[in-house]
Design an enzyme around this catalytic site. Structure first.
Site, PDB file in Angstrom:
ATOM      1  N   ASP A  52       0.770  -1.206  -0.042  1.00 22.03           N
ATOM      2  CA  ASP A  52      -0.129  -0.151  -0.029  1.00 22.03           C
ATOM      3  C   ASP A  52       1.107   1.223   0.091  1.00 22.03           C
ATOM      4  O   ASP A  52       1.479   1.559   1.025  1.00 22.03           O
ATOM      5  CB  ASP A  52      -0.837   0.033   1.317  1.00 22.03           C
ATOM      6  CG  ASP A  52      -1.906   1.009   1.063  1.00 22.03           C
ATOM      7  OD1 ASP A  52      -2.176   1.568   0.357  1.00 22.03           O
ATOM      8  OD2 ASP A  52      -3.041   0.813   2.207  1.00 22.03           O
ATOM      9  N   ASP A  53       1.065   2.073  -1.145  1.00 22.99           N
ATOM     10  CA  ASP A  53       1.537   3.406  -1.290  1.00 22.99           C
ATOM     11  C   ASP A  53       3.081   3.114  -1.360  1.00 22.99           C
ATOM     12  O   ASP A  53       3.911   4.137  -0.857  1.00 22.99           O
ATOM     13  CB  ASP A  53       1.267   4.171   0.128  1.00 22.99           C
ATOM     14  CG  ASP A  53       0.129   4.826  -0.155  1.00 22.99           C
ATOM     15  OD1 ASP A  53      -0.703   4.793  -0.859  1.00 22.99           O
ATOM     16  OD2 ASP A  53      -0.338   5.652   0.928  1.00 22.99           O
ATOM     17  N   CYS A  88      -5.436   4.708  -3.605  1.00 26.73           N
ATOM     18  CA  CYS A  88      -5.600   3.452  -3.244  1.00 26.73           C
ATOM     19  C   CYS A  88      -6.901   2.740  -3.745  1.00 26.73           C
ATOM     20  O   CYS A  88      -6.773   1.788  -4.631  1.00 26.73           O
ATOM     21  CB  CYS A  88      -5.850   3.335  -1.528  1.00 26.73           C
ATOM     22  SG  CYS A  88      -4.372   3.949  -0.848  1.00 26.73           S
ATOM     23  N   ASP A 322      -0.133  -0.435  -5.163  1.00 25.94           N
ATOM     24  CA  ASP A 322      -1.350   0.032  -5.596  1.00 25.94           C
ATOM     25  C   ASP A 322      -0.947   1.494  -6.422  1.00 25.94           C
ATOM     26  O   ASP A 322      -1.540   1.950  -7.365  1.00 25.94           O
ATOM     27  CB  ASP A 322      -2.537   0.263  -4.630  1.00 25.94           C
ATOM     28  CG  ASP A 322      -2.044   0.790  -3.356  1.00 25.94           C
ATOM     29  OD1 ASP A 322      -1.099   1.424  -3.322  1.00 25.94           O
ATOM     30  OD2 ASP A 322      -2.730   1.039  -2.475  1.00 25.94           O
ATOM     31  N   ASN A 323       0.152   2.153  -5.874  1.00 28.01           N
ATOM     32  CA  ASN A 323       0.326   3.624  -6.392  1.00 28.01           C
ATOM     33  C   ASN A 323       1.881   3.840  -5.751  1.00 28.01           C
ATOM     34  O   ASN A 323       2.276   3.162  -4.876  1.00 28.01           O
ATOM     35  CB  ASN A 323      -0.596   4.833  -6.046  1.00 28.01           C
ATOM     36  CG  ASN A 323      -0.972   4.683  -4.769  1.00 28.01           C
ATOM     37  OD1 ASN A 323      -2.265   4.106  -4.385  1.00 28.01           O
ATOM     38  ND2 ASN A 323      -0.150   5.164  -3.659  1.00 28.01           N
TER      39      ASN A 323
END
Length: 524
Positions: A52-53, A88, A322-323
């Site tokens: 995540d991130d 997200c 995700d990013n």
């Protein structure tokens, strides 16, 4: 699909051309054998680890020494992997559905932006890739963060288990490390703050190891592990809380550079940043890396487990995020959501059957390609699936598939703002959001944009249009300006602007197969 096997029947000796033809046919059958032939008659297993991130541009993979060795060096590292939207919930919705945001309609992290909404559940979620895997008799397992609004009462509460999943262990809401609620196969399970029992990254690992022990060896499996790291609140495991104490965020590139010639939001931050912002972002940078060490440990233990149960050679391991993320770029302290490379580039490493080790692959790959690639591995006929992404199996394992790299693609984002002013920053007014630290806003209603990114060997360009009162346009030549410091929209050849605009219009309305039509190339 598994290719049909043809028996070669020969009556008597075969000589000359006949022997050559037979040899050629045998070779062709071997080369075109689907992934399910790579190790055995059983289809290959797949594990997707989605963090995540995690950025890749600012050294986000530095703490992942084991992951880089056990997945990247054992397989392929994609150096041009991108998210199609740098936030997200829309990004994860794209990963699950294989669709651009304009086709799955998840615009932001809110229920009103369709994050885990009833509209999402009735539409794209019902056609997400786990549904197809279940139909192929895959044993499916999910553990970790799903979508930011998952488990809310207006989103079906914890009772809602998305179709296609056999084992479901999903976090309610956004990333946490302690003090959270899980939906365990549709039943709420509350966790506290004891490291041994509750630290979410380790709990995901332990449940995944149990699943591997209890699965049926007669059927393939798919696992999606989604730890919270390195998302805020950046709570590292106790044994890692003193690591990287001398590390600070990178000071090169666009760090603390003014957002000159950029859209409205980028022109707002104070430049240079106040010291309080720099102290805050350096602390965030270190703590993000600390949380990732538990993920690196997870990867190592998973690989050892797969090896011990003799499934490692028949399993695709995919690692991604995700990013991306930023810490101080263009004087924005911390966040994602922006169109620039630091927010849209993501890590992507894959190992598995047919993938030669130590590959560095440069063709562009998108997060919407994960779903069709996983389905391609499982033997699903992709012509029966409505997805905007494309399988990249041919890039990793050219002996198994043929394909052609895309020359350009779409990145799109719908800005989020607040209808009322932030009480901590009353001077800013309404329409902005994520205004911290020091009242620097990371998002706004007018941070709504669509970009076409061209990356085909001879061209490395980005063209973006904003849906704001200025109809603002940004364009960058990343060959000469990799940090996107200079907006060239006023100096570039008008014919190039026209071409990029035409590509953007086409991509913004594409659906499924039309998203793969790249006939509008540079000579048109």
């Amino acid at each position: 699909m598994e290719p049909r096997r043809r028996r070669l029947q020969m009556s008597g000796p075969t000589r000359g051309a006949g022997a050559a033809a037979a040899a050629a046919l045998i070779l062709a059958l071997l080369l075109t054998c689907s992934v399910r032939c790579a190790e055995s008659s059983k289809p290959s297993n797949v594990i997707l680890i989605l963090v995540d991130d995690q950025d890749v541009e600012l050294g986000g993979m530095t703490p992942m020494k084991k992951t880089k060795q056990l997945i990247g060096e054992a397989g392929a590292t994609f150096v041009n992997a991108f998210t199609v939207t740098p936030l997200c919930c829309p990004s994860r919705s794209s990963i699950l559905s294989g669709r651009y945001p304009h086709n799955h309609q998840v615009r932001n992290n809110s229920l009103t932006g369709n994050c885990s909404s009833p509209l999402w559940q009735k539409g794209p979620e019902a056609e997400a890739f786990p549904v197809f895997l279940s139909k192929k008799k895959y044993q499916t397992f999910f553990s970790g963060k799903y979508l930011n609004q998952y488990g809310q009462k207006a989103a079906g509460d914890v009772d809602h288990v998305p179709p296609g999943w056999d084992q479901w262990n999903a976090l309610v809401g956004n990333s946490q490390y302690y003090n959270y609620t899980l939906s365990v196969n549709g039943k709420a399970e509350k966790h506290s703050d004891t490291y041994e029992k509750d630290y979410l990254t380790d709990l995901i690992l332990n449940w995944s190891l149990t699943f591997l022990d209890e699965r049926s060896p007669q059927h393939p499996f798919f696992m999606m592990l989604a730890p919270p790291a390195p998302h805020s609140p950046w709570t590292a495991a106790p044994q890692y809380q003193q690591e990287f104490n001398n590390v600070q965020a990178p000071r090169d590139g666009s760090f603390d550079k003014p957002g000159k010639d950029k859209h409205w939001l980028l022109r707002q931050p104070t430049n240079p940043m106040p010291n309080s912002s720099i102290v805050y972002l350096d602390n965030a940078f270190r703590r993000r890396w600390q949380t990732l060490l538990s993920v690196d440990n997870m990867v190592e233990k998973l690989v050892k487990k797969l090896d011990s149960i003799k499934e490692l050679d028949n399993t695709y391991l995919i690692y991604s995020s995700d990013n991306g993320y930023h810490t101080g770029q263009f004087s924005l302290p911390i966040d994602k959501r922006q169109l620039y490379e630091f927010d849209i580039r993501i890590p992507l490493l894959v190992r598995g059957p047919g993938i030669k080790p130590n590959q560095t692959l440069k063709a562009p790959v998108l997060n919407i390609d994960l779903a069709p690639t996983i389905l391609d591995i499982s033997g699903v006929n992709l012509s029966t699936v409505k997805m905007d992404g494309e399988s990249f199996l041919y890039q990793m394992a050219p002996s198994l598939r043929n394909g052609t790299a895309r020359p350009f693609f779409l990145v799109e984002y719908t800005g989020e703002g607040s209808p009322v002013s932030d009480p901590s920053c009353p001077k800013l007014g309404s329409g902005v959001s994520e205004c911290f630290p020091d009242c620097v806003c990371e998002d706004a209603y007018n941070n709504t944009y669509a970009c076409v990114r061209s990356l085909d060997g001879s061209h490395n360009l980005q063209y973006c249009e904003f849906a704001d009162s200025e109809s603002f346009v940004e364009m960058y030549n990343l060959t000469t300006d990799p940090h996107q410091l200079q907006n060239i929209v006023k100096t570039v050849d008008p014919s190039v602007l026209q071409l990029m605009n035409q590509r953007l219009i086409k991509l913004q309305s594409c659906i499924a197969d039309s998203c793969h039509d790249y006939k509008m190339r540079n000579n048109q």
